[in-house]
Scaffold this active site. Sequence first.
Site: not given
Length: 828
Positions: A224-225
């Site tokens: 994920s960011d």
Amino acid sequence: MGTSDEEIDRLLGKLTPRARALLLDGATTWRTRAEPALGLRELVMSDGPAGVRGEAWDERITSVLLPSASALAATWDEDLVESLGGLLAAEARRKGVDVLLAPTLNLHRSPLGGRHFECFSEDPELTGRVGAALVRGVQAHGVAATAKHYVANDSETDRLTVDVRVDERALREVYLAPFEAAVDAGVRLVMAGYNAVDGTTMTANALLSDPLKGEWGFDGVVVSDWGAVRSTEDTARSGLDLAMPGPDSPWGEALARAVADGTVPEDTVDDKVRRLLRLAAWLGALGEGEPTASGAARAGTEAPPAPRPAVAPRERALARRAVAAGSVLLANRGVLPLDPGHLRTVAVIGAHAARTRTQGGGSAGVFPPHEVSVLDGVRAALRGRARVVHVPGPRPDGPAPPLGHDACTDPRSGLPGVLLRMLDADGRELYAERRRGGRLLEPRLVPGAHTVEISARLRPRTAGRWTLGVAGFGRMSLALDGRPLLAGEFTPPTDDPAVVHVNPPAQYAGADLAVGQDALLVARRELAPGTGRATVVSAAPPAPDAAASPAEAARAAAGADAAIVVVGTTEHGECEGYDRTTLSLGATQNALVRAVAAANPRTVAVVNSGGPVELPWRDAVGAVLLAWFPGQEGGDGLADVLFGRAEPGGRLPTTWPAALADAPVTRTLPADGRLPYDEGLHVGHRGWLRHARVPAYWFGHGLGYTTWAHEELTVPPRAGAGEDVTVRVRVRNTGARSGREVVQVYLARPGSAVERPVRWFAGYAAVRARPGESVTATVRVPARALRHWCVRERAWRTETGRWRVLAGRSAGEVPLVADLEVVGPGSG
């Protein structure tokens, strides 16, 4: 690196379902979790893509700074980009970093995108080719690369929540294409963006499973960011594998409970863990016994930073070569290159000349060991040969810059810099150290710390009304010589980490300062949850008179043999977390260029920006040279170009409008949370062609120091659907100097049964030739350039029949045209 899938499964069997689930979020901001039972150590991640910061945001821990990604794409040189990827890998290994969070493969969809400097191009084919080169260069040296931000994360406004609405064909042919190229290049990680696509956030989006893992066969880790995971079950059931940062992500114990109660299947988690272990094995971070510490772990992020070894000459030379290779000569009326042998005085003008902006703002920022400004580079090139006169000109529009070590001293030691203190709730000092400047993003925290204090003794060199400021969130104050200037509590307007932790807005006050009278500036900020760790203290002298400053610059230019005026954007104009609202450089900078050009026809305007800006004076100056954000060696590399030691090798990776109103795609502002990509396939030069508009400079444009004639295009009479096509273009160097030409090939499909751009970029090759020499560029047009996504059949198809092949030196200059017959079968 050779751990088999059978061995991975054996290791997986050593862990309970709960232990497997707990491996899938971070241990810290930048580290994954270790598992001693498997001999798995923590994996260390770091932001890129122009440098490798490491785990600590400390100006004393320096990093080699390369030109911005937009400048690397402007080289149209995959071998060079691959070499630069190797340099980044060496930096990562030196810092104990396993995973580099680069490259960024989003597109320059609108010229207003605030993060264009970190992205390569408006075009999916060029972005994919340059991005794949960087991936190969990084991973050839045992460091994992990360393709980000998957997908359609092409602007910054409301980026945490924006729902991008894009039709399936445009998604496939335009926005997903660069990521497919990265997967083909073997990229080890793909980062899911903050945004949603067609109603579903990317960390839970089906696009993570297909086409990424299914159709493309990606066997790496989807991360994920940072902070993009906001829920547990939907994201865990998706193709997301790793939630960062930790340890307080929505996965962790919540995911373990979801596995235990059956709402997230065990085999779904097992697939994620296999991918993580496969990555660790490739990195050499997996084995029997106790895990070994990474280089970063051995160094310790809370210990005083060790001085960086001197940058090797070969690294500096490579970074310097990249500056010249990516600089784009937009216009030249016989002024460049300047001949040092015929120069007695050169005027170098503009605030950006002395303080050249070497990188964009946001999480990708690093602290380079040094920065060579344009003024530094020109002075070094002309030392002992010509006199260099510098006129700062007006300060660019924008906020006051952070305090630099050259403008203040630590009030305790008297040495250049500022004094950082950590105080408890009663104001007692817990810790103190000298820092180089007023931008402190991750100051060392100590137990009991309640307030961070930054103090500096200002040494004014200009009398008058100064602008003083402090940036951050929470309860803050600013005082000068004990007199309060600011006090209040400032709440973050967003939870965007780029704003909270990297680039918080400043609060300002004015104060009268006198030359020769030092003043003590003290800023304080209470440390409270949710307010980040960033504190920035800034100071700016009185702005020069708006009318007198251009006049002074004009006088200097009139008395010089040549004038170099440098203008550009500010950190708050091009920065992660913000889109731009204008392409203007501002009235003061535009007036400066016009005044200098009017005073001296041998004026070179150097543009210091990461993305397109308006150049209303471009026809009035002798030459326009685009420097981008050129990295730490920028001034020397640009001097090489200005004085003819190197050719400006760059070609535009993005179309530049003369005015924002001309651009066919400008929208970055969502409506009701949605951002429609109504232009479909027609992004970049495709949109300009569709609307029959003429920009200031086309995609692919760029001049060298010689001239070229495009003489002949040779295309095979027919090609099979699904086959690559080899095109040959003969060009002749018609100038008096050896040079490099980038030969570009475009495709068109007259009478197509499906919607098509007027023409689109399909491939390129660079050639070199001596004066008068004729050479042939061989350009491979990949089969994917001829295919289209059939929405009805959910498959790729290639039309048979007559195609048009065009060749030239930009999207707007394609003098050579030939036909190509594509024959069955009908699938690509």
